[in-house]
Write an enzyme that holds these catalytic residues in place. Structure first.
Site, PDB file in Angstrom:
ATOM      1  CG  HIS A 128      53.045   3.440  48.822  1.00 52.35           C
ATOM      2  ND1 HIS A 128      53.718   3.437  47.629  1.00 52.35           N
ATOM      3  CD2 HIS A 128      52.328   2.280  48.843  1.00 52.35           C
ATOM      4  CE1 HIS A 128      53.423   2.316  46.971  1.00 52.35           C
ATOM      5  NE2 HIS A 128      52.583   1.600  47.684  1.00 52.35           N
ATOM      6  N   GLY A 176      52.108   9.318  41.848  1.00 51.94           N
ATOM      7  CA  GLY A 176      51.251   9.628  40.698  1.00 51.94           C
ATOM      8  C   GLY A 176      49.868  10.085  41.129  1.00 51.94           C
TER       9      GLY A 176
HETATM   10  C1  BG6 Z   1      50.506  -1.385  47.114  1.00 50.22           C
HETATM   11  C2  BG6 Z   1      50.561  -2.338  48.264  1.00 50.22           C
HETATM   12  O1  BG6 Z   1      51.764  -0.836  46.874  1.00 50.22           O
HETATM   13  O2  BG6 Z   1      49.591  -0.343  47.424  1.00 50.22           O
HETATM   14  C3  BG6 Z   1      49.191  -2.892  48.601  1.00 50.22           C
HETATM   15  O3  BG6 Z   1      51.444  -3.411  47.933  1.00 50.22           O
HETATM   16  C4  BG6 Z   1      48.189  -1.778  48.779  1.00 50.22           C
HETATM   17  O4  BG6 Z   1      49.253  -3.713  49.751  1.00 50.22           O
HETATM   18  C5  BG6 Z   1      48.264  -0.773  47.637  1.00 50.22           C
HETATM   19  O5  BG6 Z   1      46.907  -2.341  48.843  1.00 50.22           O
HETATM   20  C6  BG6 Z   1      47.417   0.455  47.920  1.00 50.22           C
HETATM   21  O6  BG6 Z   1      47.359   1.291  46.817  1.00 50.22           O
HETATM   22  P1  BG6 Z   1      46.163   2.337  46.696  1.00 50.22           P
HETATM   23  O7  BG6 Z   1      46.516   3.152  45.492  1.00 50.22           O
HETATM   24  O8  BG6 Z   1      44.907   1.548  46.540  1.00 50.22           O
HETATM   25  O9  BG6 Z   1      46.152   3.128  47.964  1.00 50.22           O
END
Ligand code: BG6
Length: 481
Positions: A247, A188
């Site tokens: 991710h 997203g």
């Molecule tokens: C989550 C993880 O999926 O993504 C976390 O479980 C992490 O550990 C987070 O902090 C990071 O998301 P973003 O959008 O802040 O990069």
């Protein structure tokens, strides 16, 4: 704006995910007029709470900076809360779901007796261990008889291939694939959504995006804080399951996949699966794992934990386009900065007459966060009378280029996609399976203590061995990296 009636049920309504991400995303969409007038939101959880008590828990997380200036910010929150009802119930007992269904149906009938279809969206902001018991009861008691029902779930989807398959079968027996929306919130993010456009709509990139021109690709996630209160969860999973397997792999798919037949979500996901299937088994020499020094001071982390909080893993894609190009996937907690970026490093221009190799190679960088940007590192003539070269940047920083645009939150976008029925930015069951196939053998070796866990200092770049690994696979560090 959608017509008809929409009910959104947030299970786990008083938990962290619901408070920090789900409700604020619903609120933002509501505020911007993306949701129908006939909107009913239900928070469902175990605690005994009144509607007002739930509203109080949520209030601090709802931001009003984007409110229509003609209305006071408080108006928007007040109007929103008028639509939010709390229902108490256990996740694993029928009774609560029967009550939930009665409430949802009552609201639907009250407002929507003109025959327009109703829509029900269940957001499972719950630990995945609860997904099967909750889903079974949603399926039994709460399915919409007058329109669609969709269910949003989020990782962790199991801990390895076997447990993930088990969860997929349980959910697959209850809902069809087009009812299930598996969120990976990285899909997203604005720049992640820009990847296909950059690659396939620009002649600059189309002919050079391959092994003949690209020396390496790095996909990097860094956080400048540790597990902070999430140690209990994190220690069971580790950084590979928390960040890389989902991710970063999703980002890799979009960087490396072939051009889809069209933008149809199935065509896109077909190509993602194909490129994942080309990834070779991971060798131990292509992996560095680490744990930051203060990790075990977290009281929720066992004193003998060897869970990695840092990992760098080189993936190799065995196909026509990428054979020989290392894809370095790096993620770590408690590092020197908070950043997520994609760095595509190009090979040297052949026949150097400027003797400028030391300036560094060309790189195309997409910074996903913070401060979204895309830039190209180029060698240019240093301005002045001498013929000297230097490295400079062609820079497109979003906050300068799109000053008046507020970039939507990932969850906001994905919720709207779910309501619209667009599964492009959600993970299909077969995609999830291949991603687990790639990492499961390595994870089992790590869990069995077969790989050495390097120690690194909080606030550092991570273990030195990770830079050594990068150098070994041919990445040349450029200024600013
Ligand atoms: C989550 C993880 O999926 O993504 C976390 O479980 C992490 O550990 C987070 O902090 C990071 O998301 P973003 O959008 O802040 O990069």
């Amino acid at each position: 704006v959608l017509g008809g009636c929409l009910s959104v049920v947030v299970l786990g309504a008083s938990g962290d995910l619901a408070k920090k991400k789900t409700f604020p995303a619903i609120f933002n969409l509501y505020k911007q007029g993306f949701l129908p007038d006939e909107l009913h939101i239900f928070g469902y959880a175990r605690s005994k709470l009144s509607n007002e008590e739930l509203h109080e828990k949520l209030r601090g997380y709802l931001k009003t900076d984007r409110t229509d200036p003609s209305k006071g910010p408080e108006d928007a929150i007040k109007q929103f809360f008028n639509k939010v009802t709390y229902i108490q119930g256990a996740y694993d007992e029928d009774e609560g779901y029967v009550k939930l269904n009665e409430e949802v149906s009552r609201h639907e009938h009250e407002r929507s007796d003109d025959g327009t279809p109703t829509r029900r969206l269940f957001y499972l902001a719950l630990p995945p261990t609860v997904y099967p018991v909750a889903s079974k009861r949603i399926q039994k008691h709460c399915m919409n008889q007058r329109g669609w029902t969709r269910v949003i779930v989020e990782k962790p989807f199991g801990k390895d291939l076997e447990s993930s398959d088990e969860l997929s079968s349980e959910l697959g027996a209850l809902f069809t694939e087009d009812q299930l929306y598996r969120i990976d919130h990285y899909l997203g993010k604005e720049l992640v959504q820009n990847l296909l456009v950059m690659r396939f709509a620009n002649r600059f990139f189309v002919p050079i995006w391959n092994r003949d021109n690209i020396a390496s690709v790095q996909i990097v996630f860094k956080e400048d804080f540790g597990t902070e209160g999430r140690g209990g969860y994190f220690d069971q999973y580790g950084i590979i399951r928390d960040i890389i397997q989902n991710h970063l792999v999703q980002v890799l798919c979009l960087v490396a996949m072939e051009k889809p037949v069209s933008l149809d979500p199935e065509h896109i996901r077909d190509e993602k699966v194909k490129v994942l299937q080309c990834i070779q088994p991971i060798k131990d020499e292509d992996v560095v794992i680490g744990q930051y020094e203060g990790y075990k001071d977290d009281p929720t982390v066992p004193k003998d934990s060897f869970t990695p909080t840092f990992a760098s893993v080189v993936l190799r894609i065995n196909n026509e386009r990428w054979d020989g190009v290392p894809f370095i996937m790096k993620a770590g907690k408690a590092l020197d900065s908070r950043k997520a970026e994609i760095r595509v490093q190009f090979k040297d221009a052949p026949g150097d007459i400027f003797k400028c190799k030391k300036q560094g190679r060309n790189e195309f960088v997409m910074r996903l966060q913070p401060k979204e940007a895309m830039y190209m590192k180029l060698t240019v003539k240093e301005p002045g009378l001498d013929m000297k070269t230097t490295q400079s940047e062609l820079d497109m920083s979003y906050h300068q280029r799109y000053q008046d645009i507020v970039i939507p939150e990932a969850y906001e976008r994905l919720l709207l996609d779910t309501i619209r029925g667009d599964q492009q930015h959600f993970v299909r069951r077969d995609e999830l399976r291949v991603a687990w196939e790639i990492f499961t053998p390595l994870l089992h070796r790590i869990d069995a203590g077969k790989l050495k866990v390097m120690s690194y200092k909080e606030g550092s770049r991570g273990p030195d061995e990770a830079d050594d690994l990068n150098a070994r696979v041919g990445y040349q560090r450029t200024a600013g990296y």
